[in-house]
Write an enzyme that holds these catalytic residues in place. Sequence first.
Site, PDB file in Angstrom:
ATOM      1  N   GLU A   1      14.667   1.002  -8.118  1.00 44.16           N
ATOM      2  CA  GLU A   1      13.628   2.127  -8.430  1.00 44.16           C
ATOM      3  C   GLU A   1      14.168   3.243  -9.187  1.00 44.16           C
ATOM      4  O   GLU A   1      13.382   3.815 -10.264  1.00 44.16           O
ATOM      5  CB  GLU A   1      13.342   2.566  -6.994  1.00 44.16           C
ATOM      6  CG  GLU A   1      12.572   1.894  -6.074  1.00 44.16           C
ATOM      7  CD  GLU A   1      12.509   2.154  -4.831  1.00 44.16           C
ATOM      8  OE1 GLU A   1      11.394   1.780  -4.137  1.00 44.16           O
ATOM      9  OE2 GLU A   1      13.299   3.077  -4.256  1.00 44.16           O
TER      10      GLU A   1
ATOM     11  N   ASP B   1      10.442   8.292   0.544  1.00 39.17           N
ATOM     12  CA  ASP B   1      10.498   8.519   1.991  1.00 39.17           C
ATOM     13  C   ASP B   1      10.469  10.250   2.271  1.00 39.17           C
ATOM     14  O   ASP B   1      10.254  10.712   3.558  1.00 39.17           O
ATOM     15  CB  ASP B   1      11.810   8.136   2.323  1.00 39.17           C
ATOM     16  CG  ASP B   1      11.756   6.617   2.093  1.00 39.17           C
ATOM     17  OD1 ASP B   1      10.960   5.927   2.666  1.00 39.17           O
ATOM     18  OD2 ASP B   1      12.655   6.225   1.323  1.00 39.17           O
TER      19      ASP B   1
ATOM     20  N   ASP C   1       5.554   5.280  -7.936  1.00 37.06           N
ATOM     21  CA  ASP C   1       6.411   4.882  -6.681  1.00 37.06           C
ATOM     22  C   ASP C   1       6.274   5.695  -5.596  1.00 37.06           C
ATOM     23  O   ASP C   1       5.478   6.937  -5.686  1.00 37.06           O
ATOM     24  CB  ASP C   1       7.956   4.764  -7.247  1.00 37.06           C
ATOM     25  CG  ASP C   1       8.610   3.743  -6.578  1.00 37.06           C
ATOM     26  OD1 ASP C   1       8.125   3.338  -5.341  1.00 37.06           O
ATOM     27  OD2 ASP C   1       9.789   3.691  -6.885  1.00 37.06           O
ATOM     28  N   GLY C   2       6.600   5.151  -4.508  1.00 37.96           N
ATOM     29  CA  GLY C   2       6.428   6.023  -3.129  1.00 37.96           C
ATOM     30  C   GLY C   2       7.725   6.808  -2.808  1.00 37.96           C
ATOM     31  O   GLY C   2       8.645   7.072  -3.845  1.00 37.96           O
TER      32      GLY C   2
ATOM     33  N   GLY D   1       7.451  -0.157  -1.486  1.00 38.00           N
ATOM     34  CA  GLY D   1       7.009   0.523  -0.237  1.00 38.00           C
ATOM     35  C   GLY D   1       5.527   0.677   0.245  1.00 38.00           C
ATOM     36  O   GLY D   1       4.917  -0.001  -0.646  1.00 38.00           O
TER      37      GLY D   1
END
Length: 241
Positions: free
Chosen positions: A110, A91, A88-89, A33
Site C-alpha cells: 500500500e 485504520d 485506499d482505506g 480493506g
Amino acid sequence: MTDPATIDLSKDAAARAAVALVENGMKLGLGTGSTAKIFVDRLAERVHDEGMDLRCASTSKATADQARKLGLVVEELDDLGWLDLTIDGADEVDPDLNLIKGGGAAHLREKIVATASDRMVVVADQGKVVECLGKFKLPVEVIPFGWKSTRTHIERALAELEMEGRPIILRERDGNPVLTDESNLILDLALEEIRDPHGLARQLSSIAGVVEHGLFLNICSLAIIGRPDGSVVELLREDLE
C-alpha cells in the site's frame, strides 16, 4: 456500538464519492480493506457503464483478484510507471491526515503504491477518524529471520520514546503466524497513543529486520469520510490548501 448496516452505508458513501474522482485514461492504484473493496466494486460498475479505459495497480493479491474478476485491467506497478491516483482505506486518520494502515497486512505494498502516485485519497467511515493515532494497533512488517531480535530492537526504540512496556504482539490466525504477500510476519504494537508519529517512524525505519511500518505520514492528500446518512465529509491536508 454503531450498527454494522450503518457502517456499510457510510463506507459505500465514501466509496461512491471517490469513484467520482476517477477520470478516463487514468493509471489508478487500488487499495486493500473493507472500504477499498467497496470502492473497487463501485469503480467496476462505472467502468462498465461508461466504457472507461483505466489501467490499475493493486496493493494486494486479494484486491487484484477481486478487480480482475470484475473486469478491471490490473497490471504490475513497474509496467505502469507513475500513477495518477491511488484510492485506499485506512485504520485510523488523524486531523493532519496521517494514517495507520496495515490491518489487512498489506501496508508495505500500500505504501509503495501510494508513494508512486501523484495523489493518495483515503476512503473511510467516521469511526476511523481520531484525534491522536494509536488506539488501533500499529502493524510492523518484519522478516521471519531473527524476528524476536527485531522485536527486542523495537522494544528499545519504544523505550527511547517513553513508550516502554507497550505490548508487541505477533499477529496470528487460527494459531499460525499471519504471512504477508511477501511471506513476512506482522508485529502489532499496542501503543494506545502516538504523540510523536514522525519520531516513531524514523526509529522503526532504522531497525534491521523491519521491512515497513503502518504509519503513513504526509502521504494522504484527501480523506473522504462517509456518514451514516449516506453523506460524506472531505478532509483536506492543510499544507495542500
